[in-house]
Design an enzyme around this catalytic site. Structure first.
Site, PDB file in Angstrom:
ATOM      1  N   TYR A  26      70.130 104.374  19.430  1.00 23.79           N
ATOM      2  CA  TYR A  26      70.589 103.064  19.892  1.00 23.79           C
ATOM      3  C   TYR A  26      71.811 103.224  20.798  1.00 23.79           C
ATOM      4  O   TYR A  26      72.609 104.146  20.639  1.00 23.79           O
ATOM      5  CB  TYR A  26      70.967 102.173  18.701  1.00 23.79           C
ATOM      6  CG  TYR A  26      69.792 101.507  18.014  1.00 23.79           C
ATOM      7  CD1 TYR A  26      68.787 102.272  17.410  1.00 23.79           C
ATOM      8  CD2 TYR A  26      69.676 100.126  17.958  1.00 23.79           C
ATOM      9  CE1 TYR A  26      67.706 101.663  16.785  1.00 23.79           C
ATOM     10  CE2 TYR A  26      68.596  99.504  17.328  1.00 23.79           C
ATOM     11  CZ  TYR A  26      67.617 100.278  16.746  1.00 23.79           C
ATOM     12  OH  TYR A  26      66.556  99.681  16.130  1.00 23.79           O
ATOM     13  N   GLU A  71      69.465  87.379  14.825  1.00 22.38           N
ATOM     14  CA  GLU A  71      68.812  87.326  16.136  1.00 22.38           C
ATOM     15  C   GLU A  71      67.747  86.235  16.208  1.00 22.38           C
ATOM     16  O   GLU A  71      67.233  85.809  15.169  1.00 22.38           O
ATOM     17  CB  GLU A  71      68.141  88.680  16.406  1.00 22.38           C
ATOM     18  CG  GLU A  71      69.096  89.832  16.280  1.00 22.38           C
ATOM     19  CD  GLU A  71      68.668  91.050  17.087  1.00 22.38           C
ATOM     20  OE1 GLU A  71      67.458  91.266  17.238  1.00 22.38           O
ATOM     21  OE2 GLU A  71      69.570  91.755  17.561  1.00 22.38           O
TER      22      GLU A  71
HETATM   23  C1  LIG Z   1      68.406  95.059  16.031  1.00 26.62           C
HETATM   24  C2  LIG Z   1      69.467  95.424  16.752  1.00 26.62           C
HETATM   25  C3  LIG Z   1      70.319  96.541  16.430  1.00 26.62           C
HETATM   26  C4  LIG Z   1      71.294  96.878  17.338  1.00 26.62           C
HETATM   27  C5  LIG Z   1      72.104  97.977  17.069  1.00 26.62           C
HETATM   28  C6  LIG Z   1      71.936  98.676  15.908  1.00 26.62           C
HETATM   29  O1  LIG Z   1      72.713  99.770  15.668  1.00 26.62           O
HETATM   30  C7  LIG Z   1      70.984  98.329  14.994  1.00 26.62           C
HETATM   31  C8  LIG Z   1      70.174  97.239  15.258  1.00 26.62           C
END
Ligand SMILES: C=Cc1ccc(O)cc1
Length: 178
Positions: A26, A71
């Site tokens: 991520y 979200e």
């Molecule tokens: C679902 C989003 C999301 C964004 C960053 C993270 O480290 C985990 C989930």
């Protein structure tokens, strides 16, 4: 980046890339004290990217930060950053429909909020998939707050390496090949 994080201001404006122990990669940016942007490079929803997500961001004790948000998909996220140790702990709470149809969420979400809202009504929320993982930080950059260049295009395979190699941002943290 070699600074020691002490205050909330030290954290805001920081751009991170990290890999969870389950292999999911991520990229995440603390855009300001109530907003986050991110891109997902590996894992169940690789290819997804989001800007201007409202979030709660606090400092727990000097150098340790908690970030949480919900979200439009119904996914909830709680992240605890320990940047001075190069790590974080994240828990993602996915509604069942995201586990069943991850491809619906793999897009630039901001342009498809209606699609996320329709899917969360149409498909099942429960049982949720809870993913609690530690992650190792592989990159930290001082992008400054409200920098729209940080997360400004779709993820592509060499992007994390380009950033880590210093090929993606100029000295003012603007995208080089825009
Ligand atoms: C679902 C989003 C999301 C964004 C960053 C993270 O480290 C985990 C989930």
């Amino acid at each position: 980046m070699t600074k020691t994080f002490k205050t909330l201001d030290d954290f805001l404006g920081t751009h991170f890339i990290y890999t969870y122990d389950n292999g999911w990669e991520y990229e995440w940016y603390a855009k300001n004290d109530h907003t986050v942007d991110y891109r997902i490079h590996g894992g169940m929803v690789a290819g997804r990217w989001v800007t201007d997500q409202e979030a709660n961001i606090v400092m727990l004790v000097p150098g340790i930060y908690k970030v949480a948000w919900t979200e439009p998909t119904g996914t909830d996220v709680a992240l605890d950053f320990v940047p001075n140790e190069g790590k974080l702990n994240g828990t993602i709470f996915f509604p069942k429909w995201v586990q069943d149809h991850p491809e619906i969420t793999v897009t630039y979400q901001n342009e498809h909020i209606d699609v996320m809202e329709a899917a969360r009504e149409k498909y099942a929320t429960y049982p949720k998939l809870v993913v609690p993982e530690f992650a190792k930080i592989t990159y930290m950059g001082d992008a400054g707050q409200n920098n729209e260049d940080v997360i400004s295009e779709a993820p592509y395979p060499s992007l994390p390496d380009d950033i880590r190699a210093g090929k993606y941002f100029d000295a003012n943290y603007k995208r080089i090949n825009k």
